[in-house]
Design an enzyme around this catalytic site. Structure first.
Site, PDB file in Angstrom:
ATOM      1  N   GLU A   1      25.161  48.184  71.545  1.00 53.37           N
ATOM      2  CA  GLU A   1      25.874  48.494  72.791  1.00 53.37           C
ATOM      3  C   GLU A   1      24.978  48.691  74.004  1.00 53.37           C
ATOM      4  O   GLU A   1      25.304  48.222  75.104  1.00 53.37           O
ATOM      5  CB  GLU A   1      26.757  49.745  72.613  1.00 53.37           C
ATOM      6  CG  GLU A   1      28.028  49.504  71.828  1.00 53.37           C
ATOM      7  CD  GLU A   1      27.859  49.671  70.327  1.00 53.37           C
ATOM      8  OE1 GLU A   1      26.703  49.689  69.849  1.00 53.37           O
ATOM      9  OE2 GLU A   1      28.887  49.785  69.628  1.00 53.37           O
TER      10      GLU A   1
ATOM     11  N   GLY B   1      31.241  48.307  67.245  1.00 55.25           N
ATOM     12  CA  GLY B   1      32.407  48.967  66.658  1.00 55.25           C
ATOM     13  C   GLY B   1      32.596  48.622  65.194  1.00 55.25           C
ATOM     14  O   GLY B   1      33.177  49.405  64.441  1.00 55.25           O
TER      15      GLY B   1
ATOM     16  N   GLU C   1      30.439  51.008  63.504  1.00 56.10           N
ATOM     17  CA  GLU C   1      31.046  52.342  63.683  1.00 56.10           C
ATOM     18  C   GLU C   1      32.239  52.516  62.736  1.00 56.10           C
ATOM     19  O   GLU C   1      32.484  53.604  62.232  1.00 56.10           O
ATOM     20  CB  GLU C   1      31.471  52.532  65.137  1.00 56.10           C
ATOM     21  CG  GLU C   1      30.269  52.665  66.073  1.00 56.10           C
ATOM     22  CD  GLU C   1      30.690  52.744  67.526  1.00 56.10           C
ATOM     23  OE1 GLU C   1      31.200  51.727  68.046  1.00 56.10           O
ATOM     24  OE2 GLU C   1      30.541  53.818  68.138  1.00 56.10           O
TER      25      GLU C   1
ATOM     26  N   ALA D   1      33.764  45.270  69.097  1.00 55.10           N
ATOM     27  CA  ALA D   1      34.811  45.118  70.108  1.00 55.10           C
ATOM     28  C   ALA D   1      35.117  43.643  70.323  1.00 55.10           C
ATOM     29  O   ALA D   1      34.205  42.811  70.289  1.00 55.10           O
ATOM     30  CB  ALA D   1      34.336  45.734  71.411  1.00 55.10           C
TER      31      ALA D   1
HETATM   32  N1  COA Z   1      34.446  39.443  70.213  1.00 58.96           N
HETATM   33  C1  COA Z   1      35.154  38.304  70.330  1.00 58.96           C
HETATM   34  N2  COA Z   1      34.799  37.155  69.758  1.00 58.96           N
HETATM   35  C2  COA Z   1      33.680  37.164  69.011  1.00 58.96           C
HETATM   36  C3  COA Z   1      32.889  38.311  68.840  1.00 58.96           C
HETATM   37  C4  COA Z   1      33.313  39.503  69.479  1.00 58.96           C
HETATM   38  N3  COA Z   1      32.650  40.660  69.349  1.00 58.96           N
HETATM   39  N4  COA Z   1      31.826  38.009  68.064  1.00 58.96           N
HETATM   40  C5  COA Z   1      31.944  36.698  67.761  1.00 58.96           C
HETATM   41  N5  COA Z   1      33.062  36.188  68.340  1.00 58.96           N
HETATM   42  C6  COA Z   1      33.549  34.817  68.291  1.00 58.96           C
HETATM   43  C7  COA Z   1      32.635  33.895  69.083  1.00 58.96           C
HETATM   44  O1  COA Z   1      32.933  33.943  70.456  1.00 58.96           O
HETATM   45  C8  COA Z   1      32.956  32.574  68.453  1.00 58.96           C
HETATM   46  O2  COA Z   1      34.191  32.087  68.914  1.00 58.96           O
HETATM   47  P1  COA Z   1      34.264  30.615  69.647  1.00 58.96           P
HETATM   48  O3  COA Z   1      33.768  29.665  68.609  1.00 58.96           O
HETATM   49  O4  COA Z   1      35.714  30.498  69.957  1.00 58.96           O
HETATM   50  O5  COA Z   1      33.390  30.726  70.835  1.00 58.96           O
HETATM   51  C9  COA Z   1      33.173  32.927  66.987  1.00 58.96           C
HETATM   52  O6  COA Z   1      33.456  34.333  66.954  1.00 58.96           O
HETATM   53  C10 COA Z   1      31.935  32.691  66.160  1.00 58.96           C
HETATM   54  O7  COA Z   1      30.846  33.361  66.787  1.00 58.96           O
HETATM   55  P2  COA Z   1      29.411  32.677  67.009  1.00 58.96           P
HETATM   56  O8  COA Z   1      28.650  33.500  68.013  1.00 58.96           O
HETATM   57  O9  COA Z   1      29.583  31.241  67.285  1.00 58.96           O
HETATM   58  O10 COA Z   1      28.794  32.848  65.540  1.00 58.96           O
HETATM   59  P3  COA Z   1      27.291  33.136  65.134  1.00 58.96           P
HETATM   60  O11 COA Z   1      27.269  33.128  63.655  1.00 58.96           O
HETATM   61  O12 COA Z   1      26.357  32.264  65.880  1.00 58.96           O
HETATM   62  O13 COA Z   1      26.999  34.659  65.638  1.00 58.96           O
HETATM   63  C11 COA Z   1      27.430  37.008  65.927  1.00 58.96           C
HETATM   64  C12 COA Z   1      27.760  35.733  65.152  1.00 58.96           C
HETATM   65  C13 COA Z   1      28.412  38.081  65.432  1.00 58.96           C
HETATM   66  C14 COA Z   1      26.001  37.462  65.593  1.00 58.96           C
HETATM   67  C15 COA Z   1      27.569  36.776  67.428  1.00 58.96           C
HETATM   68  O14 COA Z   1      28.839  36.186  67.690  1.00 58.96           O
HETATM   69  C16 COA Z   1      27.491  38.043  68.245  1.00 58.96           C
HETATM   70  O15 COA Z   1      26.396  38.540  68.508  1.00 58.96           O
HETATM   71  N6  COA Z   1      28.665  38.589  68.666  1.00 58.96           N
HETATM   72  C17 COA Z   1      28.713  39.767  69.482  1.00 58.96           C
HETATM   73  C18 COA Z   1      28.504  40.980  68.632  1.00 58.96           C
HETATM   74  C19 COA Z   1      28.368  42.248  69.463  1.00 58.96           C
HETATM   75  O16 COA Z   1      27.506  42.383  70.305  1.00 58.96           O
HETATM   76  N7  COA Z   1      29.240  43.222  69.159  1.00 58.96           N
HETATM   77  C20 COA Z   1      29.170  44.514  69.751  1.00 58.96           C
HETATM   78  C21 COA Z   1      30.103  44.648  70.879  1.00 58.96           C
HETATM   79  S1  COA Z   1      29.893  46.226  71.635  1.00 58.96           S
END
Ligand code: COA
Length: 266
Positions: free
Chosen positions: A139, A116, A119, A71
């Protein structure tokens, strides 16, 4: 690769012979699922389902870091409870279009597939991961549950026990572990991209018998919730579609003539 790009803004569509490659194009947000992207996923898979030149689909994400981070948590921040309810309906519709696509759909998971994002991969028929890929449904650690089919499609794939482990513990699985648990079909070779591995996997499907592949998916997907007697009836109905096909006769002719069959989807 010959390009055929429809007016999509958050994904791209290219045709490589009979294989369509759909790429999520929001690398700056780890290909997170915005409302627009969800609409476009539904639209592109509806179009691909009806495109007789397409025999198989690869779904992937742009960039090295993410297939899809789930998401769009930034977009969601400003949403009301009703907005989120509406969004869940959109997830169901869009991922339903992926699931119902009568062509084999292979997810090429490069980097993370979370929430997602995983998913979405579960709505595909097969999943290929890069060596460094990580999949997970985090989640519950965000005080929600998977709401785009994860609680339903995951146990159908790996059983309720494994699904509980993944969802309740919000565990993230590296590619090799995901392979051992059956979460992904194949892990790309060292140095090989998930996309290259997915294209390799999809090649025989693209040359395969389209009516038989669609019928097999219909029987497998549709039978999961039926009792055995009903499931066997469904299997008979699906078999019938192949029985009357020219491709079945072509398979028999090719066998007796000692050549490779050429399937036309007729
Ligand atoms: N929604 C919106 N933006 C997201 C995102 C998400 N789900 N996941 C990553 N981003 C964005 C970050 O905010 C960041 O943007 P910014 O530089 O403008 O702040 C950019 O993508 C890079 O992410 P970052 O966290 O810096 O990279 P990373 O390599 O350290 O980590 C992830 C990558 C995917 C592991 C980490 O971003 C994360 O855990 N994201 C959430 C994933 C999640 O929980 N998804 C399930 C939702 S129900």
């Amino acid at each position: 690769m010959a390009g055929a790009t429809a007016p999509y803004t958050t994904l791209s569509l290219e045709h490589d012979g009979p294989v369509a490659v759909v790429t999520l194009q929001r690398p700056e947000r780890m290909n997170a699922l915005s409302k627009v992207l969800l609409h476009e996923i539904g639209a592109v898979f509806t179009a691909l389902a009806a495109d007789s030149t397409v025999r198989a689909v690869v779904l992937t994400g742009s960039g090295e870091k993410a297939f899809c981070a789930g998401a769009d948590l930034k977009e969601r921040q400003g949403m009301s409870e009703d907005d989120v309810r509406g969004l869940l309906g959109l997830y169901r519709e869009s991922f339903g279009a992926v699931d119902r696509c009568p062509k084999p759909v292979v997810a090429a998971i490069q980097g993370v597939a979370l929430g997602g994002g995983f998913e979405l991969a579960l709505a595909c028929d097969l999943r290929v991961a890069s060596e460094g890929a990580v999949v997970g449904l985090p989640e519950t650690s965000l005080a929600i549950i998977p709401g785009a089919g994860g609680t339903q499609r995951l146990p159908r794939l790996v059983g309720v026990g494994r699904a509980k482990e993944m969802i309740l513990l919000a565990r993230r699985y590296p590619a090799r572990e995901a392979l051992a648990l059956g979460l992904v079909t194949e892990v790309a070779a060292a140095g090989e991209s998930a996309l290259a591995a997915a294209k390799r996997l999809v090649a025989p499907l693209a040359a395969g018998a389209p009516i038989a592949l669609a019928a097999a998916m219909e029987a497998l997907d549709g039978g999961a919730d039926l009792d055995l007697a009903e499931g066997l009836l469904l299997e008979s109905r699906c078999y019938e579609k192949t029985l009357v096909s020219g491709d079945r006769r072509e398979a028999l002719a090719a066998f007796s003539e000692g050549r490779k069959p050429v399937y036309r989807g007729e």
